[in-house]
Each structure stands twice: as C-alpha cells, then as structure tokens.
Design a protein around this motif. Structure first.
Motif, mmCIF file in Angstrom:
data_model
loop_
_atom_site.group_PDB
_atom_site.id
_atom_site.type_symbol
_atom_site.label_atom_id
_atom_site.label_comp_id
_atom_site.label_asym_id
_atom_site.label_seq_id
_atom_site.Cartn_x
_atom_site.Cartn_y
_atom_site.Cartn_z
ATOM 1 N N GLY A 173 -12.186 14.116 11.057
ATOM 2 C CA GLY A 173 -11.125 14.855 11.322
ATOM 3 C C GLY A 173 -9.834 13.937 11.505
ATOM 4 N N ARG A 174 -8.798 14.690 11.636
ATOM 5 C CA ARG A 174 -7.347 13.817 11.362
ATOM 6 C C ARG A 174 -7.236 13.124 12.740
ATOM 7 N N THR A 175 -6.483 11.995 12.704
ATOM 8 C CA THR A 175 -6.121 11.097 13.647
ATOM 9 C C THR A 175 -4.770 11.190 13.723
ATOM 10 N N VAL A 176 -3.920 11.463 15.003
ATOM 11 C CA VAL A 176 -2.411 11.355 15.129
ATOM 12 C C VAL A 176 -2.167 9.904 15.802
ATOM 13 N N LEU A 177 -1.838 8.921 14.819
ATOM 14 C CA LEU A 177 -1.452 7.504 15.580
ATOM 15 C C LEU A 177 0.011 7.290 15.293
ATOM 16 N N ASP A 184 7.511 3.746 3.030
ATOM 17 C CA ASP A 184 7.176 4.582 1.842
ATOM 18 C C ASP A 184 5.766 4.111 1.108
ATOM 19 N N ARG A 185 5.214 2.760 1.402
ATOM 20 C CA ARG A 185 4.114 2.509 0.536
ATOM 21 C C ARG A 185 2.821 2.746 1.459
ATOM 22 N N LEU A 186 3.086 3.312 2.668
ATOM 23 C CA LEU A 186 1.791 3.443 3.683
ATOM 24 C C LEU A 186 0.827 4.715 3.136
ATOM 25 N N ALA A 187 1.463 5.783 2.649
ATOM 26 C CA ALA A 187 0.698 6.774 2.199
ATOM 27 C C ALA A 187 -0.349 6.269 1.179
ATOM 28 N N GLY A 188 -1.642 6.858 1.809
ATOM 29 C CA GLY A 188 -2.733 6.449 0.672
ATOM 30 C C GLY A 188 -3.368 5.119 0.856
ATOM 31 N N VAL A 189 -2.955 4.245 1.883
ATOM 32 C CA VAL A 189 -3.349 3.054 2.220
ATOM 33 C C VAL A 189 -4.458 3.367 3.177
ATOM 34 N N ARG A 190 -5.472 2.360 3.139
ATOM 35 C CA ARG A 190 -6.606 2.630 4.200
ATOM 36 C C ARG A 190 -6.494 1.675 5.483
ATOM 37 N N LEU A 191 -6.887 2.329 6.405
ATOM 38 C CA LEU A 191 -6.653 1.522 7.711
ATOM 39 C C LEU A 191 -7.352 0.234 7.633
ATOM 40 N N PRO A 192 -6.889 -0.901 8.373
ATOM 41 C CA PRO A 192 -7.498 -2.092 8.324
ATOM 42 C C PRO A 192 -8.805 -2.337 9.314
ATOM 43 N N VAL A 203 -3.937 10.320 10.079
ATOM 44 C CA VAL A 203 -5.040 9.204 9.225
ATOM 45 C C VAL A 203 -6.343 10.447 8.985
ATOM 46 N N SER A 204 -6.866 10.291 7.843
ATOM 47 C CA SER A 204 -7.873 11.185 7.527
ATOM 48 C C SER A 204 -8.884 10.509 6.739
ATOM 49 N N ARG A 205 -10.351 10.426 7.219
ATOM 50 C CA ARG A 205 -11.237 9.759 6.591
ATOM 51 C C ARG A 205 -10.833 8.194 6.555
ATOM 52 N N GLY A 206 -10.131 7.654 7.449
ATOM 53 C CA GLY A 206 -9.616 6.325 7.324
ATOM 54 C C GLY A 206 -8.724 5.968 6.443
ATOM 55 N N VAL A 207 -8.065 6.830 5.767
ATOM 56 C CA VAL A 207 -6.849 6.681 5.001
ATOM 57 C C VAL A 207 -5.725 7.311 5.628
ATOM 58 N N ILE A 208 -4.523 6.537 5.492
ATOM 59 C CA ILE A 208 -3.170 7.318 5.858
ATOM 60 C C ILE A 208 -2.663 8.323 4.932
#
Length: 321
Positions: A179-183, A151-159, A287-292
C-alpha cells in the motif's frame, strides 16, 4: 534523641518538629527531668513527612505513612492505608488538573476574543495564533519557491535507511509494507515556551509545522480511506522530541527521527540553515512499493497540506497491477 538533634538529622526546623508532635504524628517520651526524648524511628518518620509534603501532601495526609513506620515496616508506603493515601492524593490532583485545564481554556478563549476585537475589519491574523503578549500574529511568512531540487525524486527507490520511531520501534524505509505510504518531511515542531530559531518567521516555508501535523491528524481517517496504508512525519529532531510531539498533539500516526540526516544524504533532500541548525525543507513523498510515486514541493500553506494530499490520493487511485 533530643529535639534539636532530631531536627538537625532529619533536616527540619525545631518549630516544624513541635508541630508534628502537636498533631500526634511524632510522639516523644518525657524523661523525669522533663526533656523530650525521641525514638530513633522518629528520624525516618520526620524525613517521610518532609518528603511527602514536598510532593504536595498535607501534614495530616502523611499520617498513614508515619504510622506504617511506627508499626515496624521498613518503608512508610508498605501498608494498605498508605497506598490508599497515594490513590486519594492522585485522584484529587486529577480533579484539580481538569478544573485548571478548563479555567485555562476559558481564559484562552477570552484572550482570543479580546485580541480579535482589536483587529481592524478585513485584516485576518495568521493562523498560527497569538504571541506571548496576547497580540495576534499578523504577518504572513514568505511563501517558499520551487527551486527544482525535488523534481528528480519521482521514480526513485527509497534508500536502505532505518530510523527510530516515536513509538519506540524502528522503521526501515525499504520495508514499509504494502500500500501507499505518506511520508511528510518538515523542519521542526516548536514546543510551548521554547523559542524558535532566530528569524524563523522570515524564512520561506519554515513556519507551520504544528499546523501541518494537526492537519494530518484531523484528516488521518480520510487519508486511510483514500488509500494511504500509513502516514509518517519525519524531521531531524531526536526521538524523545518526536515522542513528546505525538503525545502533546495526540497524533494517530508515528513520527520518525533523522538527526543524522541519513535520508537527506541518500536522496539529496533540500535543507536550510536556521539559528545555527540545519533543518529539512518541507516536502511530502507518496511512496508505493518502495518507490517515490509523487512529491509535493514546495508545501504551502502547511495547515492545508493534508487536504492537498487527500485530494491527490482520491484523484489518483493506486494501480493494482
């Protein structure tokens, strides 16, 4: 060199040596006393025959290599005729592989049809297929529940983590590009003939990794058309395992290896134990612009998940701001 000594040095039987002589591959000189005497090059010739026949060539097909050595070359495959023999053998193998593959697929089709006829009407086998005994897998695995860990992952920047990729490159999660990344993160992909961890079918959400990968493969063009600039699969399996999966399943996207669980440690992603292993729980991040931007968790059923992601992309076009 006498026949017995040649056979011992070249590690063949005297009977085999007599056959090579009979077909004219190894020709001794007859001494006045009637004994056969072999030239020292015969050792290399016989060893060449032994090695090539171990690779599947017939004794006759080794002739260009033996003659190449007899003409004074340092290696039996330095002559044009030897290279042509290689190509011919490879071409024949390719034809046999195609025919064997067709036979295997036809037999597999008969097996599936026979197995399905044995299933009572109204009962559908689990989509994973059939067991080694030819019987359909009938028990659906337990459905995973939402434990709230994502639940807490949305809005978090990738490490700032860099992972090895199946194409030999490395991928930095902080530099995925525009662009968007599907991970999509998954536990592990099974290999034919290799046992899965004990109790695998009873673990909620464990089963279905191959079906999930094939779903992303089959919908890849549609995902790109819906705004996914790239698709990555990620698991804790090592890089060589990921490369095998990409080749075997003909995946049009790259797989990432995280055997050290660097992403888990940075994002506190959920994992579970199985057969002495620690494995990722199945989830997918947009992921978009490095943010989940969005997280799918839990993922079920895995075989339909790519379409679920595709539907979300189509109904949530990326903001241009």
């Amino acid at each position: 060199m006498r026949a017995g000594e040649l056979a011992r040095v070249a590690e063949v039987t005297v009977r085999a040596l007599r056959y090579y002589e009979k077909v004219g591959l190894v020709v001794p000189v007859r001494l006045p006393n009637g004994y056969r005497d072999y030239d020292p090059v015969a050792v290399r010739q016989v060893r060449e025959i032994r090695e090539l026949t171990s690779l599947g060539l017939s004794v006759e097909e080794t002739r260009p290599f033996v003659e190449c050595l007899a003409s004074g070359h340092g290696s039996g495959d330095e002559c044009p005729a030897s290279l042509a023999a290689y190509r011919h053998a490879i071409d024949e193998l390719s034809v046999r592989i195609v025919r064997l593959t067709q036979r295997r697929d036809a037999l597999a089709g008969h097996l599936r049809a026979a197995a399905e006829r044995s299933i009572p009407k109204g009962v559908q086998p689990f989509s994973a297929g059939y067991g080694l005994d030819g019987r359909p897998v009938r028990c659906d695995p337990p459905i995973p529940s939402d434990d709230g860990t994502a639940d807490r992952l949305a809005g978090v920047r990738l490490p700032n983590v860099t992972l090895p990729a199946s194409d030999g490159s490395t991928v930095a999660l902080t530099a995925l590009g525009a662009g968007r990344t599907v991970l999509y993160v998954y536990p592990l992909t099974g290999r034919p003939g290799v046992d899965l961890p004990e109790g695998w079918d009873t673990i909620p959400g464990a089963r279905g990794c191959t079906a999930e990968a094939c779903g992303f493969r089959d919908h890849h063009e549609e995902l790109v058309g819906a705004g996914a600039a790239r698709v990555y699969g990620l698991s804790s399996q090592p890089g060589h395992y990921q490369r095998e999966v990409v080749d075997r399943l003909r995946l049009p996207f790259t797989m990432l290896a995280d055997p050290e669980f660097a992403v888990r440690d940075a994002l506190r992603l959920p994992t579970f134990p199985a057969g002495g292993l620690t494995l990722y729980r199945r989830l997918t991040m947009i992921v978009s612009r490095g943010v989940i931007e969005h997280v799918f968790y839990p993922v079920y059923p895995p075989a339909q998940h790519a379409f679920e992601v595709l539907d979300w992309l189509r109904t949530h076009p990326e903001s241009t701001e």
